[in-house]
Design an enzyme around this catalytic site. Structure first.
Site, PDB file in Angstrom:
ATOM      1  N   SER A 107      -2.520 -25.105 -51.148  1.00  0.00           N
ATOM      2  CA  SER A 107      -1.239 -24.944 -50.468  1.00  0.00           C
ATOM      3  C   SER A 107      -0.716 -26.297 -49.978  1.00  0.00           C
ATOM      4  O   SER A 107      -0.507 -27.209 -50.773  1.00  0.00           O
ATOM      5  CB  SER A 107      -1.384 -23.924 -49.330  1.00  0.00           C
ATOM      6  OG  SER A 107      -0.124 -23.497 -48.868  1.00  0.00           O
ATOM      7  N   ASP A 212       2.549 -14.759 -55.768  1.00  0.00           N
ATOM      8  CA  ASP A 212       2.527 -15.592 -54.557  1.00  0.00           C
ATOM      9  C   ASP A 212       3.946 -15.686 -53.999  1.00  0.00           C
ATOM     10  O   ASP A 212       4.813 -16.322 -54.590  1.00  0.00           O
ATOM     11  CB  ASP A 212       1.987 -16.982 -54.907  1.00  0.00           C
ATOM     12  CG  ASP A 212       1.737 -17.855 -53.677  1.00  0.00           C
ATOM     13  OD1 ASP A 212       2.317 -17.570 -52.607  1.00  0.00           O
ATOM     14  OD2 ASP A 212       0.968 -18.815 -53.799  1.00  0.00           O
ATOM     15  N   HIS A 242      -1.295 -15.551 -52.496  1.00  0.00           N
ATOM     16  CA  HIS A 242      -1.351 -16.989 -52.217  1.00  0.00           C
ATOM     17  C   HIS A 242      -2.755 -17.574 -52.165  1.00  0.00           C
ATOM     18  O   HIS A 242      -3.017 -18.631 -52.747  1.00  0.00           O
ATOM     19  CB  HIS A 242      -0.629 -17.270 -50.895  1.00  0.00           C
ATOM     20  CG  HIS A 242      -0.556 -18.729 -50.549  1.00  0.00           C
ATOM     21  ND1 HIS A 242       0.014 -19.659 -51.391  1.00  0.00           N
ATOM     22  CD2 HIS A 242      -0.989 -19.422 -49.463  1.00  0.00           C
ATOM     23  CE1 HIS A 242      -0.059 -20.851 -50.841  1.00  0.00           C
ATOM     24  NE2 HIS A 242      -0.669 -20.747 -49.678  1.00  0.00           N
TER      25      HIS A 242
END
Length: 267
Positions: A107, A212, A242
């Protein structure tokens, strides 16, 4: 369970808390960059799988995150966190100079890992980017508001496993408040720097969930296409959200990651 060892390493803005998980006779180093608002302790399962593949795992808590000091989730310049990652890399390789380093970023940590790889490619054997914030990110639209709305991350976007979201909400080291304007601005500036930077010449693996919603795959692809080198691999997982390392198919994801690393390192 493999208990981590706690380390303290001086970063740009204070003493970083670093977790270390070690195999008895490690053959390579895994350096993990965690995501926004979370901390390295959430990578216990990941670290155990890496250790099982003979890795020495080091994972710092970014400044303002987890057990590291600083105002919570305040990042005024992403380049300083990239510099912290390099400091950690230098420390672990000073202790283990013969081991190759694989950088793994998730991320926001994927954003930082991509930038670190652009700046320090000669020191890395490979890069793994998990649902990285690259290209464009819809959360940056919050900067258009005079006051950033209180829109914390929805735990349902993390995984199809509801226990992951419940644990996330109950974790006192996770930030559950609003985004901070300087942090969003720092991410925006880092995205621009990556888009204008060099391609990655190290073997790189990109993994992403097709469903996601927090960091949509299509948005990330616009940035991936700017930095994609000749030795680039990707896996997009249908139905996954995610946090691929916390998803219901996490074993499949980890197998793909370890296969890529093993092939790259010839282990």
């Amino acid at each position: 369970m493999i208990e981590p060892t706690d380390r303290q390493i001086t970063g740009c803005h204070g003493e970083l808390a670093v977790r270390e998980w070690s195999a008895p006779h490690p053959g390579w180093i895994a350096l993990i960059a965690h995501g926004y608002g979370e901390h390295s302790g959430r990578y216990q399962w990941v670290a155990e799988q890496l250790v099982g593949a003979r890795a020495l795992v080091w994972a710092p808590d970014h400044i303002g995150h987890g057990r590291s000091p600083g105002e919570r989730v305040l990042v005024e310049d992403a380049e300083t966190i990239v510099a912290d990652l390099e400091t950690v890399r230098q420390r672990v390789t000073a202790e283990h100079p013969d081991l190759p380093v694989v950088l793994i970023g998730h991320s926001m940590g994927g954003l930082l890992a991509a930038r670190h790889a652009q700046l320090h490619q000669q020191h890395l054997a490979a890069v793994v980017l998990s649902a990285p914030v690259l290209g464009t990110w819809h959360v940056l639209d919050l900067l258009e508001h005079d006051e950033i709305p209180d829109t914390p991350i929805d735990p349902a976007t993390l995984s199809r496993d509801p226990e992951v979201g419940a644990a996330y909400l109950a974790d006192p080291l996770v930030w559950h408040g609003p985004f901070r304007r300087p942090t969003l601005q720092a991410i925006d500036q880092c995205l621009l720097a990556i888009n204008e930077g060099p391609t990655l010449d190290r073997p790189t693996l990109w993994v992403h969930g097709e469903d996601d919603e927090l960091v949509p795959e299509a948005d990330t692809r616009t940035g991936i296409d700017r930095i994609r080198g000749d030795d680039f691999h990707e896996h997009i997982y249908p139905g996954a959200r995610h946090e691929l390392f916390n998803e219901t198919n996490k074993a499949e994801v980890m197998n793909d990651v370890l296969t890529f690393i093993g092939r790259t390192l010839n282990t």
